[in-house]
Design a protein around this motif. Structure first.
Motif, PDB file in Angstrom:
ATOM      1  N   ASP A  40      33.202  46.393  43.343  1.00 16.59           N
ATOM      2  CA  ASP A  40      34.563  45.991  43.026  1.00 16.59           C
ATOM      3  C   ASP A  40      35.187  47.132  42.233  1.00 16.59           C
ATOM      4  N   TYR A  41      36.528  47.069  42.071  1.00 18.91           N
ATOM      5  CA  TYR A  41      37.176  48.154  41.324  1.00 18.91           C
ATOM      6  C   TYR A  41      38.520  47.693  40.781  1.00 18.91           C
ATOM      7  N   MET A  42      38.820  48.110  39.547  1.00 14.86           N
ATOM      8  CA  MET A  42      40.143  47.965  38.950  1.00 14.86           C
ATOM      9  C   MET A  42      40.500  49.275  38.270  1.00 14.86           C
ATOM     10  N   ASP A  43      41.793  49.629  38.317  1.00 17.52           N
ATOM     11  CA  ASP A  43      42.236  50.838  37.617  1.00 17.52           C
ATOM     12  C   ASP A  43      41.992  50.712  36.117  1.00 17.52           C
ATOM     13  N   SER A  44      42.337  49.559  35.581  1.00 20.14           N
ATOM     14  CA  SER A  44      42.084  49.238  34.176  1.00 20.14           C
ATOM     15  C   SER A  44      42.195  47.719  34.038  1.00 20.14           C
ATOM     16  N   SER A  45      41.653  47.184  32.953  1.00 22.94           N
ATOM     17  CA  SER A  45      41.689  45.732  32.798  1.00 22.94           C
ATOM     18  C   SER A  45      41.580  45.337  31.335  1.00 22.94           C
ATOM     19  N   SER A  67      47.570  38.242  31.242  1.00 23.74           N
ATOM     20  CA  SER A  67      47.490  38.332  32.708  1.00 23.74           C
ATOM     21  C   SER A  67      48.863  38.525  33.343  1.00 23.74           C
ATOM     22  N   ASN A  71      45.901  43.671  34.496  1.00 22.63           N
ATOM     23  CA  ASN A  71      44.775  43.108  35.230  1.00 22.63           C
ATOM     24  C   ASN A  71      43.830  42.452  34.224  1.00 22.63           C
ATOM     25  N   ILE A  73      40.048  40.544  33.711  1.00 23.75           N
ATOM     26  CA  ILE A  73      38.737  40.141  34.204  1.00 23.75           C
ATOM     27  C   ILE A  73      38.140  39.187  33.171  1.00 23.75           C
ATOM     28  N   GLU A  92      43.517  35.617  37.909  1.00 27.25           N
ATOM     29  CA  GLU A  92      42.613  36.469  37.159  1.00 27.25           C
ATOM     30  C   GLU A  92      41.261  36.524  37.874  1.00 27.25           C
ATOM     31  N   LYS A  93      40.573  37.639  37.749  1.00 29.34           N
ATOM     32  CA  LYS A  93      39.259  37.749  38.391  1.00 29.34           C
ATOM     33  C   LYS A  93      38.210  37.133  37.474  1.00 29.34           C
ATOM     34  N   TYR A 112      35.257  47.860  36.388  1.00 30.91           N
ATOM     35  CA  TYR A 112      36.492  47.208  35.945  1.00 30.91           C
ATOM     36  C   TYR A 112      37.282  47.992  34.898  1.00 30.91           C
TER      37      TYR A 112
END
Length: 386
Positions: A40-45, A67, A71, A73, A92-93, A112
């Motif tokens: 999985d991937y997020m730019d920032s969270s 939220s 992003n 998590i 939200e993840k 994440y």
């Protein structure tokens, strides 16, 4: 290293039993996520960790605020909490917290890219906190830390729910400035279950989560009040439904006309018995005054927060040791009172029915705003690096 070694051994030996236990309960233990065996991937969270359903409910307003801007998590520990979080947090993840070993924590962080970790209440995993704190701020919210662990010094900030918990934490850490008292996040919660009910123009007293002899005290008080207040009605919600016949017999002895909630959704009789499960929180919106049980009976008190969140005046007896901390935080806002006997109960009900509570209720709303801003502003300042 010692902790990691011992944790690994414990995990190896206990994991099969834990997995079978939850499998039999019908829950997915989420091994793939706990071992971070996925991509999985997020730019920032913004990373929130909440171990249980109660912690998820407490953190809900803070999670929802961030939220809308970032992003988010959310990690949880228990399978039941995972099911709850997945149903409540749609945008939200939600993931299981990885096992507390460096390889899994680092892999999760790489996926994440958190800019902050926000841990609710008392959950402290040593590798989680130590590794995360080297990369970004780690914050405890609604803090209820009760153990002295060296890793507590790795937290950037503790936003506590009370002065009492703040003093405990200050004894455990070197930098006392890291501790800020914001107030209890549970004061911001919304637990109402929407129900269909017609008050029928009545002023309603609710006896909530009652025990023996509280129903008799309420019934006697109600009969006294009815002499002067014609449109008054009483709803009795016993803590244990197996006592239903006992309560019905009390009403029959006094020749009181009553109804059962399962038979009607209108307040047509003098008294209604709430003979259902899970509806009490929804009934508070229709109350004019609420008595919370387990407080004349020596039980220690039940949930006083739910009716207060509906801005309803609450009365309790003098056995409230289980909810004493909440009571002490709320009593100065004029919406909760403790009484010693039936006479004081009657006087306090009359006072609440006659007095305009608007100023006190506004004061409580001000408290809610103050608590919310304290948490949000402190977290935002850490994210910005202020």
């Amino acid at each position: 290293m010692i902790y990691t070694f011992l944790y690994s051994l414990l995990l190896i030996f206990s994991l099969p039993f834990i997995y079978i236990y939850f499998k039999r309960k019908g829950y997915d233990f989420g091994l793939k996520e706990r071992f971070t065996l996925y991509k999985d991937y997020m730019d920032s969270s913004i990373w929130f960790h909440c171990a249980s359903v109660g912690e998820l409910k407490a953190a809900y307003p803070v999670i929802k605020y961030f939220s809308q801007k970032e992003n988010v998590i959310i990690t949880i520990f228990s399978p039941r909490a995972k099911d709850f979080a997945s149903s409540v947090f749609q945008n939200e993840k939600v993931r299981f917290l990885p096992f507390d070993l460096p390889i899994f924590i680092n892999r999760f962080i790489k996926m994440y890219n958190p800019k902050i970790l926000i841990i609710t209440e008392k959950e402290v995993w040593i590798n989680l906190v130590k590794i995360s704190s080297k990369k970004f701020p780690v914050v405890s919210i609604n803090s209820k830390i009760s153990k002295n662990l060296p890793v507590l010094n790795n937290f950037s900030l503790f936003l506590t729910n009370s002065e009492e918990n703040a003093e405990k934490i200050k004894r455990y850490i070197k930098d006392k400035e890291k501790v800020v008292v914001c107030g209890d996040l549970k004061f911001l919660g919304e637990n109402r279950k929407d129900i269909k009910f017609d008050k029928n123009g009545k002023k309603i007293i609710i006896g909530a989560s009652t025990h023996n002899p509280e129903e008799k005290i309420l019934i006697d008080t109600f009969l006294e009040l009815k002499k002067d207040i014609e449109n008054i009605a009483l709803i009795i919600a016993p803590r244990h439904l197996e006592r239903l016949n006992e309560i019905e017999n009390l009403l029959k002895e006094k020749n009181i006309d009553y109804s059962l909630r399962t038979k009607t959704d209108k307040m047509e009789k003098d008294v209604m018995i709430l003979d259902t499960i899970g509806e009490l929180s929804g009934f508070y919106q229709y109350a004019d005054v609420v008595f919370v049980g387990g407080t004349f009976a020596n039980i220690g008190g039940h949930n006083i927060l739910e009716p207060i969140l509906e801005n309803k005046p609450v009365i309790i007896g003098n056995y409230y040791y289980k909810v004493e901390d909440l009571y002490n935080q709320l009593k100065d806002y004029g919406i909760i009172s403790s009484v010693k006997n039936k006479e004081e109960l009657k006087e306090k009900i009359i006072e609440y029915l006659n007095n305009n509570q608007s100023s006190e209720l506004l004061s409580f709303k001000d408290l809610q705003q103050k608590i919310f801003k304290c948490y949000i502003n402190n977290i935002q300042n850490l994210i910005k690096g202020d």
